[in-house]
Motif scaffolding. Structure first.
Motif, PDB file in Angstrom:
ATOM      1  N   ARG A  25     -18.536   2.754 -10.890  1.00  0.00           N
ATOM      2  CA  ARG A  25     -18.261   3.970 -10.354  1.00  0.00           C
ATOM      3  C   ARG A  25     -18.725   5.136 -11.503  1.00  0.00           C
TER       4      ARG A  25
ATOM      5  N   MET B 227       0.717  -1.315   0.066  1.00  0.00           N
ATOM      6  CA  MET B 227       0.047   0.026  -0.032  1.00  0.00           C
ATOM      7  C   MET B 227       0.915   1.424   0.143  1.00  0.00           C
TER       8      MET B 227
ATOM      9  N   ILE C  42      -8.084   9.152   0.924  1.00  0.00           N
ATOM     10  CA  ILE C  42      -7.951   8.008   1.476  1.00  0.00           C
ATOM     11  C   ILE C  42      -6.489   7.902   2.809  1.00  0.00           C
TER      12      ILE C  42
ATOM     13  N   LEU D 283     -17.134  -4.993  -2.866  1.00  0.00           N
ATOM     14  CA  LEU D 283     -16.645  -3.463  -2.722  1.00  0.00           C
ATOM     15  C   LEU D 283     -15.786  -3.157  -4.126  1.00  0.00           C
TER      16      LEU D 283
ATOM     17  N   ASN E 296      -6.419  -6.525  -0.838  1.00  0.00           N
ATOM     18  CA  ASN E 296      -6.321  -5.501   0.232  1.00  0.00           C
ATOM     19  C   ASN E 296      -5.524  -4.464  -0.136  1.00  0.00           C
TER      20      ASN E 296
ATOM     21  N   ARG F 204     -14.583   9.186   2.178  1.00  0.00           N
ATOM     22  CA  ARG F 204     -14.277   8.884   0.894  1.00  0.00           C
ATOM     23  C   ARG F 204     -15.099   7.719   0.591  1.00  0.00           C
TER      24      ARG F 204
ATOM     25  N   ALA G  88     -17.358  -9.137   1.385  1.00  0.00           N
ATOM     26  CA  ALA G  88     -17.646  -7.868   1.230  1.00  0.00           C
ATOM     27  C   ALA G  88     -16.743  -7.133   0.580  1.00  0.00           C
ATOM     28  N   GLN G  89     -15.172  -7.400   0.820  1.00  0.00           N
ATOM     29  CA  GLN G  89     -14.178  -6.798   0.129  1.00  0.00           C
ATOM     30  C   GLN G  89     -14.438  -6.994  -1.464  1.00  0.00           C
TER      31      GLN G  89
ATOM     32  N   SER H 119      -4.886   9.975 -13.893  1.00  0.00           N
ATOM     33  CA  SER H 119      -4.288   8.698 -13.238  1.00  0.00           C
ATOM     34  C   SER H 119      -4.926   7.497 -13.325  1.00  0.00           C
TER      35      SER H 119
ATOM     36  N   ASN I 246     -12.439 -12.334   1.555  1.00  0.00           N
ATOM     37  CA  ASN I 246     -13.508 -11.859   2.200  1.00  0.00           C
ATOM     38  C   ASN I 246     -14.664 -11.097   1.097  1.00  0.00           C
TER      39      ASN I 246
ATOM     40  N   SER J  11     -17.493  -3.254  -7.278  1.00  0.00           N
ATOM     41  CA  SER J  11     -18.420  -2.227  -7.650  1.00  0.00           C
ATOM     42  C   SER J  11     -17.521  -0.810  -8.008  1.00  0.00           C
ATOM     43  N   ILE J  12     -16.397  -0.820  -7.543  1.00  0.00           N
ATOM     44  CA  ILE J  12     -15.250   0.102  -7.705  1.00  0.00           C
ATOM     45  C   ILE J  12     -15.191   0.005  -9.377  1.00  0.00           C
TER      46      ILE J  12
ATOM     47  N   ARG K  52      -7.566   1.683   7.109  1.00  0.00           N
ATOM     48  CA  ARG K  52      -8.390   2.395   5.819  1.00  0.00           C
ATOM     49  C   ARG K  52      -9.223   1.363   5.268  1.00  0.00           C
ATOM     50  N   LEU K  53      -9.026  -0.132   5.431  1.00  0.00           N
ATOM     51  CA  LEU K  53      -9.940  -1.007   5.223  1.00  0.00           C
ATOM     52  C   LEU K  53     -11.272  -0.942   5.933  1.00  0.00           C
TER      53      LEU K  53
ATOM     54  N   LYS L 208     -22.779   5.936  -6.266  1.00  0.00           N
ATOM     55  CA  LYS L 208     -23.225   4.681  -6.829  1.00  0.00           C
ATOM     56  C   LYS L 208     -24.815   4.395  -7.062  1.00  0.00           C
TER      57      LYS L 208
ATOM     58  N   LEU M  76      -7.904  -2.244  -2.494  1.00  0.00           N
ATOM     59  CA  LEU M  76      -8.682  -1.468  -1.676  1.00  0.00           C
ATOM     60  C   LEU M  76      -8.055  -0.420  -0.778  1.00  0.00           C
ATOM     61  N   SER M  77      -7.011  -0.532  -0.295  1.00  0.00           N
ATOM     62  CA  SER M  77      -6.222   0.248   0.883  1.00  0.00           C
ATOM     63  C   SER M  77      -5.514   1.344   0.282  1.00  0.00           C
ATOM     64  N   SER M  78      -5.285   0.990  -0.919  1.00  0.00           N
ATOM     65  CA  SER M  78      -4.393   2.148  -1.802  1.00  0.00           C
ATOM     66  C   SER M  78      -5.381   2.726  -2.947  1.00  0.00           C
ATOM     67  N   ALA M  79      -6.686   2.702  -2.746  1.00  0.00           N
ATOM     68  CA  ALA M  79      -7.819   3.292  -3.616  1.00  0.00           C
ATOM     69  C   ALA M  79      -7.412   3.048  -5.127  1.00  0.00           C
TER      70      ALA M  79
ATOM     71  N   ARG N 175     -13.766  13.041 -15.864  1.00  0.00           N
ATOM     72  CA  ARG N 175     -12.867  13.915 -15.218  1.00  0.00           C
ATOM     73  C   ARG N 175     -11.705  14.362 -15.896  1.00  0.00           C
TER      74      ARG N 175
END
Lengths: 331, 331, 331, 331
Positions: free
Chosen positions: C329, C149, D62, C321, C181, D22, C317-318, C222, C315, C324-325, D270-271, D30, C184-187, C218
């Motif tokens: 989005r 991350m 984030i 998520l 992980n 965020r 839920a992860q 990046s 996981n 969906s991203i 973050r997670l 969404k 997700l944690s680094s967007a 946008r």
């Protein structure tokens, strides 16, 4: 001709002392010099506590904070008897050159030792305070700036969230190097330095002027004051109270404390420590003695140990910059 | 007399570019200069893409990696038409002085622009490679050393665990500053630099000598080779294969890559960026132009833009130290 | 009744292995158990290379990456003769219980050893990949997520500056825990996982859809794609080329590599390692054997070694998520 | 059906609050929900200070510490008039659901607001103290453990160098979660927790026993005591004095302070923040209200806001482990 070298660390520990010890071990090995490490600063010299330092002991040493030789104050070394004992022990151990990694108190001790000991004495500047004349920087100073800066970066998160005033005390003994550089690099709004401290009243007045100017222009804002230790009479609590009494109520004091002495050294400290260790050993066997090695304009240099406690000025461009931030920004 | 200043970032981004932009904003505000920021390097100059930069934009900017003005290559700027368009736009916008934060490619562009634009042009050295003559260090260089060093510290954990050979490629374009400093500060066992590269055969031979010497003395050990990018023909995979072919089988290549360009700047980069930004703005309105500002021996200085691509030597003491590590340690 | 315990580390090293060794030393000391550490994984078992582990060896061990017992692959341990030799050595040394810190390859070896060795065998999950069933997390996994991350955070600085596409390969062997992980944690904008990989064509199509959607909404932006290792046929260079061929030209690949295995462990890995080490020793002398200790829902637990290579799901839920991203989005 | 959602941050700030904001922005986008952010905690609700939160505002959010919505105490919200005003403002703004990121004081406020406001109220646990029942961890808690642990790692460098006793005060309000985890993960020698504090006399006695036992076995050593805030009567200075009075003279107190609230969040925070933000928005439009979302055993869950201040026990395995370290290690 082979030599017998000894090294010790004395005074407040600083990140990079181990990197310097490592460089000394390697430099001695290269020249086939014997090397012993005295423990606990000058105490080990007096009590003949020492260890031998081999190449194996250098593995993964460059990145360790603290000092594997330990450090300590040594009252006995301020007295004639202690100095004589140390000198006798050095002679008995056949030490040709003693390397002392430490600050100006340690170098004062080394100077006194020179009255009794005929071998070479070479100082290496190791202190986070950077208050040693004869070198641009001291071992540990760069890491301490980064540690303080990173801590202030974190404090700013909270300061911004609550739009509060934070007072952050940083180390430096009686010099403002660490405080000035921590303040500039963390974009602090104000700094209180021993070199420019006038009076509590005038500092409070200037801080209030800045806070009110910022609030006028930008609304409620955070405001960070970096305070060098040993400057404000009665310390951070007194400064907090003085600001409270002046109507600034949301003030939080933070004392960074000993965290600033530890941690893995940043590259600049590792490089400086490595360079100075190598240079010190390269002087062994020459007629240079009672000097401190240092780095000035990226070149190794020596100065007499007796001049290392001379006054050392802050960088004038940095001072001018910080003053302009404190005085004119919202003028 | 008030002035209109413009700033842009060009070439590879480097940690501290934002700190420099911040310093320029504050320095302009202090003097009541207008300031605009062109986006995407010279592209914004040609396409008239710019933003205004106010004090509010400087909040929490000092610690951000990258550049809020963005950067980009600009092919159009290598052609007459593009240069003329840029000059015309600057004149139309009433820009008295253009500040260019970048590397030597950016400065070459700035020099060509000077044939068409009558205002001041001032370069500020921003690149992790430190390959710009006229300044001891460039903005971003210190952070990149620490990033590379910290990564190598981590690689060593694995190298020690498995007693393996690791090859770590670091950036530097065609200069060895980053590789040499990363190697020294991380206690690497060997470094391959463009400045001293002889032939693949001779380097392989020396590496083998070192590995075998260490294994003879200390048994199975880890061994870390730092490799500057663009030196080894066909790259790290080829070097890995060459070592395999020489009987060294447990070799792992690691290319640190663009991670080295990012991250929050260390204090030295923030301080350098702040100092150079302030100094560049202080020159606005003087007859100094077509220069790069730099810091030599901790003092601000200027050199003609045309000399910034001159050859810049590595620090000779560092070179000697690394050579002794690579040649004599177990000799 | 006193016991004789042995410990070894096997397979890829992971941050926290040393913290686990430390916990085992303390736990044994507390119960007056003897403890020996075999070196170089199963090799030390076969070659009878071991060290004794005392309380002194635990000082400043918790924060060290790597493993002081070293690790290695062991071909001999995949053969009958090697297993028998190991079992004989354990018996001769009077070892009542063998603790194996490693991954599923190591546990497979341990299971085979159990055919020949009558003492207790207890596995402790240590791998950055988290691909071991029977425990929520493995020692080293949390640190590797943070390392990945933090690296991606740095890459983003450059990605933003140049509005480029970056591909970042992270480890994980054949599992997507680390990649998911880290993404997700680094967007990150996109992730390619072994668990959901369909075909190069469909992934490329989805990536293009996302990039074009973001650019439409946008402007130039990046875009960061996290790629689990061993998923894309022919690796990151092939993916880069495939994107180039699809008209996305400004793509940069970064392979984080072995940096992810090292470093001082984060608190979660230190705590997990400490807890599992203590728990493993608490089982010595019971009739529990051929199990792996783990932590499920914050409680210590055991599972048969033979089930540790069962499939372990991400996981949900992860996953939802991240999907969906990647899909909705900018839909 | 589209919804109008509002979010605010209240109470002490914690790393990860921005990551949660965020996630809420993305989750609302969404589902095509409108989203407004109230500023300065409940103050913004009463004074109608708000901003709109778009996808653009989430870029690089984030990783930021603090909260872009700011936080503050709000005395007016403890009074009937303030609650009524807030409810009226929410109705006027057409807010269907209010999300409150904060600690138990914030949730108490939310519960009172529910007497006047008919929309949904959903709490999200954000505090470094982890003293909220109904969730295994709170947003910010993991980062604070790492910050404290890393600081203690640095303190240990100095403690080892001087073989001194250090007292390190960590936050936690009236709970020992942070202190216990910081102590275990930093290999501290002793911890003083509110949950197990008996009397100054008995703690001093136990500390002395440990120090003397260690010194007997290992000679002069460093010794680190982690002290939860608000436990020792009259604070760290009093504890220092008490130890001095007991003959332990080389004691240094360090108060980590607000540094613990800031900094870029670690991956676990973050997670967690991302997961809870998404889950909270998923509940909008259901009949679930006056609940806090949390994560228990890695699954999202809800509990009534009124139960979040229930007593929450420390992890019993961790407590047992720490007690064994403090009592038996050198027994």
């Amino acid at each position: 001709m082979s030599k017998r070298v000894a090294v010790l660390t004395s005074g407040g520990d600083a990140p990079g002392m181990n990197a310097c010890i490592r460089a000394i071990v390697i430099a001695c090995k290269k020249r086939n010099y014997d090397l012993i490490g005295y423990l606990h600063g000058y105490n080990g010299l007096i009590k003949q506590e020492s260890i031998s330092l081999s190449l194996d002991s250098t593995h993964n040493l460059i990145q360790q904070g603290g000092t594997v030789l330990h450090s300590a104050r040594c009252k006995a070394f301020t007295e004639e008897a202690g100095l004589k004992q140390a000198a006798a022990n050095l002679s008995e151990a056949g030490v040709d050159a003693l390397l002392v990694i430490g600050g100006d108190g340690s170098f004062r001790g080394a100077t006194h030792l020179a009255d009794h000991y005929l071998g070479q004495i070479i100082g290496i500047p190791g202190t986070i305070d950077n208050d040693i004349a004869g070198t641009d920087a001291t071992i540990g100073y760069y890491t301490a700036i980064d540690t303080a800066m990173n801590s202030i970066d974190k404090v700013r998160d909270t300061a911004d969230a609550f739009e509060r005033i934070f007072l952050v005390e940083v180390m430096g003994r009686h010099a403002g190097f660490l405080a000035l550089n921590a303040a500039l690099s963390s974009a602090a709004d104000y700094v209180i330095l021993p070199e420019f401290f006038e009076s509590p009243e005038s500092e409070i007045k200037k801080i209030l002027t800045q806070i009110h100017a910022q609030r006028r222009v930008r609304g409620s804002v955070s405001f960070i004051v970096v305070v060098a230790e040993n400057v404000w009479p009665q310390g951070l609590q007194a400064l907090t109270k003085a600001l409270n009494d002046s109507g600034i109520t949301d003030v939080r004091p933070v004392t960074l404390g000993h965290v600033q002495r530890g941690g893995t050294p940043v590259s600049n400290d590792r490089l400086l420590a490595t360079s100075l260790g190598e240079y010190a050993v390269s002087l062994v066997g020459t007629d240079t003695s009672n000097v401190m090695v240092g780095e000035v304009n990226r070149e190794p240099t020596t100065v007499p140990l007796t001049t290392t406690s001379d006054s050392k000025p802050l960088n004038s461009a940095q001072v001018a910059l910080m003053k302009s931030i404190m005085n004119e920004r919202y003028g």
